[in-house]
Design an enzyme around this catalytic site. Structure first.
Site, PDB file in Angstrom:
ATOM      1  N   SER A 277       0.790  -1.233   0.000  1.00 58.69           N
ATOM      2  CA  SER A 277       0.000   0.000   0.000  1.00 58.69           C
ATOM      3  C   SER A 277       0.821   1.282   0.000  1.00 58.69           C
ATOM      4  O   SER A 277       0.252   2.370  -0.067  1.00 58.69           O
ATOM      5  CB  SER A 277      -0.965   0.018   1.189  1.00 58.69           C
ATOM      6  OG  SER A 277      -0.270   0.006   2.409  1.00 58.69           O
ATOM      7  N   LYS A 322      -5.761   4.606   8.696  1.00 63.85           N
ATOM      8  CA  LYS A 322      -4.680   5.360   8.059  1.00 63.85           C
ATOM      9  C   LYS A 322      -5.005   6.851   8.033  1.00 63.85           C
ATOM     10  O   LYS A 322      -4.129   7.693   8.253  1.00 63.85           O
ATOM     11  CB  LYS A 322      -4.439   4.826   6.648  1.00 63.85           C
ATOM     12  CG  LYS A 322      -3.846   3.426   6.639  1.00 63.85           C
ATOM     13  CD  LYS A 322      -3.556   2.923   5.233  1.00 63.85           C
ATOM     14  CE  LYS A 322      -2.872   1.557   5.278  1.00 63.85           C
ATOM     15  NZ  LYS A 322      -2.507   1.069   3.933  1.00 63.85           N
TER      16      LYS A 322
END
EC number: 3.4.21.53
Length: 381
Positions: A277, A322
């Site tokens: 990611s 996140k």
């Protein structure tokens, strides 16, 4: 004359009963807090862990900054005047995963934090060990680094080439093709990317001889290789260079990676981070350092997203954690993969951080440029 004692070493019956009640009532609490840090019962093999994992905010790293005195994204092989000054932040974000928890530990994460509790199988599949998952995540991270470099070079219009990363023992190429060789052609046809070579080999049959153009140690040479047949153990292996067919498919036996073709080298210096990611943020850092101007506009930008070598940005897991980590670190803008937008704007999102929607590297660069110029930029929601 005797006077009654004003004190007694023996409490009244009622007091003794109350004391006993308090002690007995406190025992379960003491036992629970004693077991909080235990995953097995001492002296036994009884496992106290639960089949759940907790996901929460992980650390975040500025891809334009340093870690332990070394640039997170380090670019060499270019003149100093080609490296552009950067400011602001382009932070990659992570998710912290906690496993091997006892029931009390899991309950504390669930009730006392913003962690998400998920079945352990979502993190460690039942047919894999924790070590195997860690290895897979490390491989995915390495792949994201390679893709980030290729996508950035494509965006910048810089040349690419294919370098041999490994040669399988006993493979047709073993002894002829060498690690660090750059393959430039197959049977006289120029090739640039690993996919070009895979396609060329895929059009051949086992037993065919191919002539490879190779750049080795500063010289251009040719090598002839007689192709073999793809071993069954490698069919479907994404790390092999020619694995799209079944039995009877031609096999060269090399692992290849794309790299800049003009001497530029990009190194990514983060350790103990896994998964794919970080790809988008790595690629943006390379673009920012090798192009004029500042992608961030001097502001604190964070984000996430996988990236393919063609620049396509893909979705990731743990988007809300996140975003929260980025917000707490000071970010005012967060780049969200388009397929994660719905999840990103749900739950506790209150608009206190701008969520820019991106589906490609080009789109991310354009979205940041528009946002910094005060123009309409694509956002989630």
């Amino acid at each position: 004359m005797k006077f009654p004692s004003l004190s007694s070493t023996t409490p009244p019956t009622g007091a003794r009963r109350r004391t006993r009640t308090i002690v007995v009532g406190a025992l379960p609490v003491v036992v629970i807090f004693t077991l909080l840090g235990m995953t097995t019962i001492p002296g036994t093999d009884i496992d106290l862990t639960v089949p759940f994992a907790a996901e929460g905010e992980g650390p975040t790293f500025n891809t334009l900054g340093d870690v332990d005195g070394t640039p997170v994204v380090e670019i060499t092989g270019v003149d100093d005047d080609e490296l552009d000054e950067t400011s602001g932040n382009l932070n990659m974000t992570t998710v912290a995963v906690r496993t091997n928890m006892s029931l009390p530990q899991m309950m504390i994460r669930w009730l006392g934090s913003d962690d998400t509790v998920v079945p352990l199988e979502q993190v460690i599949p039942s047919n894999s060990s924790a070590e195997e998952v860690a290895e897979q995540n490390a491989a995915a991270f390495a792949s994201s680094e390679s893709n980030a470099t290729v996508a950035a070079m494509n965006h910048l219009g810089r040349p690419l080439e294919t370098m041999v990363y490994d040669v399988s023992d006993g493979a047709p190429a073993d002894g002829t093709v060498k690690i660090n060789d750059v393959i430039t052609s197959v049977d006289g046809t120029d090739v640039t990317l690993p996919g070009d070579i895979s396609d060329a080999i895929g059009d051949r049959s086992p037993g065919d001889q191919v002539t490879l153009g190779i750049h080795r140690d500063g010289k251009d040479i040719t090598e002839k290789v007689t192709l073999g047949e793809m071993p069954e153990s490698l069919q479907g292996d994404a790390d092999a260079e020619d694995t799209t067919g079944g039995n009877g498919q031609a096999y060269l036996g090399v692992t290849m990676v794309a790299q800049p073709g003009d001497g530029v080298r990009v190194n990514y210096n983060l350790k103990d981070i896994g998964g794919p990611s970080a790809g988008l943020m790595f690629s943006l850092a390379v673009v920012d350092k090798l192009s004029p101007g500042e992608l961030t506009g001097g502001t604190f930008v964070a984000g996430t997203g996988t990236i393919d070598s063609d620049g396509t940005v893909g979705s990731i897991g743990g988007i809300t954690h996140k975003i929260a980590a980025a917000r707490h670190a000071g970010a005012t803008v967060f780049l969200v993969p388009a397929d994660n937008c719905s999840e990103a704007t749900g739950g506790n999102y209150d608009g206190d951080i701008t969520l820019l929607k991106v589906d490609s590297l080009d789109g991310a660069v354009d979205a940041l440029a528009d946002y910094n110029a005060g123009k309409d930029a694509p956002t989630c929601g």
